[in-house]
Design a protein around this motif. Structure first.
Motif, mmCIF file in Angstrom:
data_model
loop_
_atom_site.group_PDB
_atom_site.id
_atom_site.type_symbol
_atom_site.label_atom_id
_atom_site.label_comp_id
_atom_site.label_asym_id
_atom_site.label_seq_id
_atom_site.Cartn_x
_atom_site.Cartn_y
_atom_site.Cartn_z
ATOM 1 N N PRO A 79 35.895 38.390 37.409
ATOM 2 C CA PRO A 79 35.516 37.632 36.211
ATOM 3 C C PRO A 79 36.711 37.427 35.269
ATOM 4 N N THR A 80 36.784 36.229 34.706
ATOM 5 C CA THR A 80 37.884 35.844 33.829
ATOM 6 C C THR A 80 38.123 36.833 32.680
ATOM 7 N N PRO A 81 37.078 37.335 31.995
ATOM 8 C CA PRO A 81 37.354 38.264 30.891
ATOM 9 C C PRO A 81 38.101 39.522 31.340
ATOM 10 N N ILE A 82 37.892 39.908 32.582
ATOM 11 C CA ILE A 82 38.593 41.086 33.102
ATOM 12 C C ILE A 82 39.993 40.698 33.561
ATOM 13 N N LYS A 83 40.072 39.609 34.323
ATOM 14 C CA LYS A 83 41.336 39.167 34.914
ATOM 15 C C LYS A 83 42.412 38.925 33.856
ATOM 16 N N TYR A 84 42.003 38.414 32.707
ATOM 17 C CA TYR A 84 42.972 38.073 31.657
ATOM 18 C C TYR A 84 42.851 38.981 30.436
ATOM 19 N N TYR A 85 42.288 40.171 30.618
ATOM 20 C CA TYR A 85 42.063 41.084 29.491
ATOM 21 C C TYR A 85 43.364 41.451 28.791
ATOM 22 N N ASN A 86 44.398 41.751 29.559
ATOM 23 C CA ASN A 86 45.710 42.035 28.961
ATOM 24 C C ASN A 86 46.801 41.652 29.964
#
Length: 191
Positions: A79-86
């Protein structure tokens, strides 16, 4: 020897997107990749034929888009929120995707590997930009479709995706948003 690449690609239909969100209809990466390929082809044609700008070949963009999520047959869809979290997670995931891409290419006959490697690894920056724009556009269209079905779960995703598309400063994407995207708001009778 059995070459597993194409059998693995056929499993794209088993990988569901938007797994953290309630969906009125599910979407898999095979369906998504087909839509991204159509959109990438369209964006590259718009760039060349309507905006009269240089850019990558529309057919090569379409092929690259068909395979843009191919590594997810090995990694799954993060999921995008995880992939781009930091930045660290994003960098680590890019490394995982690169390794998965190498593994996929190795599943092909040696004579085909050089043809697939730049597609799977997205090595052409011009093509990568068109595919990224088409990928964002596909995500936004999914948000529109969900909202039309009464699913408010996708409101934030729609706003974030539109903001992301506008930040790309991509002329052909902006043209598509202005000239073609409004039709996605229509129902069948209005089309």
């Amino acid at each position: 020897m059995a070459y597993e690449f194409y059998a693995l690609m056929s499993r794209m239909r088993n990988i569901t997107r938007w797994s953290l969100m309630r969906n009125t209809f599910s979407e898999n990466i095979q369906e998504h990749s087909h839509q991204v390929a159509m959109l990438a082809h369209a964006l590259a044609l718009i760039r060349r034929e309507i905006l009269h700008m240089d850019g990558p070949d529309p057919d090569r963009c379409a092929v690259a888009a068909l395979y843009h999520d191919a590594t997810e047959t090995l990694t799954g869809d993060m999921p995008t929120p995880i992939k781009y979290y930091n930045p660290q997670i994003k960098s680590a995931y890019k490394q995982v995707e690169r390794i998965a891409g190498e593994r996929l290419v190795a599943m092909l006959p040696e004579q085909l590997q050089a043809h697939y490697e730049p597609i799977i690894q997205e090595s052409d920056p011009e093509i990568r930009l068109v595919v990224k724009a088409a990928d964002k556009l596909s995500a936004y269209i999914k948000c529109i479709e969900e909202q039309k079905a009464g699913n408010t779960e996708f409101e934030s995703a729609a706003k974030q995706t539109m903001d992301s598309m506008k930040a790309m400063e991509c002329a052909e994407l902006n043209w598509f948003i202005e000239e073609c995207l409004p039709a996605f708001l229509l129902n069948l009778d209005q089309l």
